[in-house]
Design a protein around this motif. Structure first.
Motif, PDB file in Angstrom:
ATOM      1  N   GLN A   1      14.227  27.345 -24.520  1.00 53.74           N
ATOM      2  CA  GLN A   1      14.034  28.533 -23.677  1.00 53.74           C
ATOM      3  C   GLN A   1      14.919  29.686 -24.141  1.00 53.74           C
ATOM      4  O   GLN A   1      14.536  30.864 -24.020  1.00 53.74           O
ATOM      5  N   LEU A   2      16.100  29.356 -24.677  1.00 54.85           N
ATOM      6  CA  LEU A   2      17.055  30.390 -25.084  1.00 54.85           C
ATOM      7  C   LEU A   2      16.827  30.895 -26.510  1.00 54.85           C
ATOM      8  O   LEU A   2      17.550  31.786 -26.969  1.00 54.85           O
ATOM      9  N   ALA A   3      15.854  30.332 -27.211  1.00 55.20           N
ATOM     10  CA  ALA A   3      15.627  30.732 -28.603  1.00 55.20           C
ATOM     11  C   ALA A   3      15.359  32.225 -28.718  1.00 55.20           C
ATOM     12  O   ALA A   3      15.824  32.891 -29.659  1.00 55.20           O
ATOM     13  N   GLY A   4      14.621  32.780 -27.756  1.00 53.65           N
ATOM     14  CA  GLY A   4      14.333  34.216 -27.783  1.00 53.65           C
ATOM     15  C   GLY A   4      15.579  35.055 -27.593  1.00 53.65           C
ATOM     16  O   GLY A   4      15.711  36.128 -28.205  1.00 53.65           O
ATOM     17  N   GLU A   5      16.514  34.572 -26.761  1.00 53.15           N
ATOM     18  CA  GLU A   5      17.782  35.286 -26.564  1.00 53.15           C
ATOM     19  C   GLU A   5      18.572  35.332 -27.875  1.00 53.15           C
ATOM     20  O   GLU A   5      19.120  36.374 -28.251  1.00 53.15           O
ATOM     21  N   ALA A   6      18.629  34.194 -28.555  1.00 53.88           N
ATOM     22  CA  ALA A   6      19.369  34.137 -29.816  1.00 53.88           C
ATOM     23  C   ALA A   6      18.758  35.095 -30.839  1.00 53.88           C
ATOM     24  O   ALA A   6      19.477  35.808 -31.554  1.00 53.88           O
ATOM     25  N   ALA A   7      17.445  35.123 -30.898  1.00 51.61           N
ATOM     26  CA  ALA A   7      16.773  36.022 -31.841  1.00 51.61           C
ATOM     27  C   ALA A   7      17.036  37.480 -31.485  1.00 51.61           C
ATOM     28  O   ALA A   7      17.282  38.317 -32.366  1.00 51.61           O
ATOM     29  N   TRP A   8      16.999  37.793 -30.187  1.00 53.96           N
ATOM     30  CA  TRP A   8      17.226  39.174 -29.737  1.00 53.96           C
ATOM     31  C   TRP A   8      18.610  39.657 -30.141  1.00 53.96           C
ATOM     32  O   TRP A   8      18.777  40.795 -30.582  1.00 53.96           O
TER      33      TRP A   8
END
Length: 358
Positions: free
Chosen positions: A88-95
Motif C-alpha cells: 500500500q505504501l509503494a506509491g508513497e515511496a515513489a512519490w
C-alpha cells in the motif's frame, strides 16, 4: 513532590523524552538549568549515540537529568500484514523518490547495550516506555544511584510497575502526543485510552508510588490541576516541542499552531503502534489500514518520513503532538520553564484565595 523527586529538581516540571531527534542535549540542559528535569530520549539511537549525548548534556549542565529507554518488543507481527501494508505504501515511496525501509531492522532497540552503559555511567533518572523492566534491572539501577520511572496507561499497568520495584509511575493519559506507553500492544484495546484526570484518580487508588502526570499539559494552571489530583510532578512534551532548543523539524514546529491542522488522532500509520499526531494526509489515508506491527512499520515508513521532512512536506511527516498543541509557545526552553513555574504559582495563589473565602 515526593522527597526523592524534590531532592532531584526544585520544580515539578519534567520535559518528556521525545525520540526521533527532538530531545537534544541543548533542550535537556536548558530545562534542567531552569529548575525542571530535562530528559534525553535514547529510543532509535545506538548505545554509543546515547552515551555521546549523555556526555554532551554533562558538558552543558551539572544538574540532574534523565534518559528514557524503549523496552524490547516480544510480540512478533504477522509478516503477511506487514507485506500488505508495504504494498500500500509503494506509491508513497515513489512519490518521495525513496525506498521503503527494512521492517526487520531490529526489535530490541539496543536495550541491553544501553542498560550496560547506564549501569557503568549512571545518570540521575532513567525511565522506561512500552513495558516494565525486570526487578533485577530496577534494583541494579537503584544500587547505581538512579531513580527509576515507568510509564503506565492503566491502573493495572501501574500495579505491575509497583510490583516490579520502580520508584515512580508516569501516568500517561489519552491526550499525550507521540506513542502511548502501553505495556502490551493489543489492537482490541484501540480507542480505550483514558483521559489523564480520570486515569490519575484510578492509579492513585491502585498504587502507593509517586505519580508523574503526562498528557496534554501546556500551562502552569494545568500542572496545578494534576498536582491537586495527586501527581507529584507533570511531564510535558508538546509544550517543549516548539522551543528554540528543540531538535524538531521546523515544519513540525510550525504545524503545531498552523490552522491547517485542527485536531490530533491516535494512529498506527507511521509506526504500527498507537501514537497521537496531527491529522495530515498520510494519517488519514493510511491510518485505517496500518497493522499492529511495531517496530516493523516504524522501520518501513522511516525513509518516507525522512524524505517528506527533507522536502518540507508536512503531509507526509509524523507530526507527533498532544491535544493541547494549539497552545504551544515559541519560547526558549528555560524561559518556558520560568513561565510555567509562574503560572503554577499564580494558580496556587488563586486556589488558596478561594479556599480562604467565605
Amino acid at each position: 513532590m515526593s522527597s526523592a523527586l524534590t531532592d532531584l529538581v526544585p520544580l515539578p516540571i519534567v520535559q518528556a523524552p521525545m525520540a526521533g531527534g527532538v530531545s537534544v542535549p541543548q533542550l535537556v540542559a536548558a530545562v534542567s538549568e531552569a529548575g525542571g528535569l530535562g530528559f534525553l530520549a535514547a529510543g532509535y539511537k545506538t548505545a554509543d549515540g546515547m552515551y555521546q549525548e549523555i556526555k554532551q548534556v554533562r558538558g552543558l549542565t551539572g544538574l540532574p537529568f534523565g534518559v528514557n529507554l524503549f523496552m524490547p518488543q516480544s510480540e512478533y507481527a504477522e509478516p503477511a500484514a506487514v507485506d500488505v501494508y508495504a504494498h500500500q505504501l509503494a506509491g508513497e515511496a515513489a512519490w518521495y523518490e525513496t525506498e521503503l525501509g527494512d521492517p526487520d531492522s531490529g526489535r530490541d532497540d539496543g536495550y541491553e547495550a544501553k542498560l550496560a552503559v547506564l549501569l557503568d555511567n549512571p545518570v540521575p533518572v532513567v525511565s522506561f516506555h512500552f513495558g516494565v523492566p525486570s526487578r533485577e534491572v530496577l534494583d541494579a539501577l537503584r544500587r547505581a544511584g538512579t531513580f527509576t520511572l515507568v510509564t503506565a496507561t492503566t491502573a493495572d499497568e501501574a500495579r505491575a510497575v509497583e510490583q516490579a520495584g520502580a520508584d515512580a509511575v508516569i501516568v500517561q493519559g489519552a491526550e499525550a502526543g507521540g506513542h502511548q506507553g502501553t505495556h502490551r500492544d493489543t489492537p482490541e484495546n484501540d480507542g480505550s485510552a483514558v483521559g489523564l484526570l480520570s486515569l490519575l484518580g484510578q492509579v492513585r487508588e491502585a498504587v502507593g508510588l509517586p505519580l508523574i502526570a503526562a498528557g496534554g499539559i501546556m500551562r502552569g494552571s494545568q500542572i496545578a490541576a494534576v498536582l491537586a489530583a495527586g501527581a507529584s510532578a507533570a511531564q510535558l512534551g508538546t509544550a517543549f516541542l516548539a522551543t528554540a532548543e528543540s531538535g524538531a523539524n521546523a515544519v513540525h514546529k510550525q504545524a503545531l499552531t498552523n490552522p491547517l491542522f485542527v485536531r490530533t488522532a491516535l494512529t498506527r500509520a507511521f509506526s504500527g503502534r498507537p501514537a497521537r499526531g496531527l491529522v495530515n494526509r498520510f494519517l488519514r489515508e493510511h491510518g485505517p489500514y496500518a497493522p499492529a506491527a511495531y517496530p516493523e512499520i516504524h522501520h518501513l515508513t522511516s525513509p518516507i518520513r525522512k524524505a517528506a521532512a527533507k522536502a518540507g512536506d508536512a503531509q507526509g511527516m509524523a507530526l507527533w503532538a498532544g491535544q493541547g498543541h494549539r497552545m504551544a509557545r515559541e519560547l526558549p526552553a528555560g524561559q518556558l520553564v520560568e513561565v510555567l513555574a509562574a503560572e503554577l504559582a499564580a494558580a496556587g495563589t488563586a486556589l488558596s484565595g478561594r479556599g480562604g473565602a467565605g
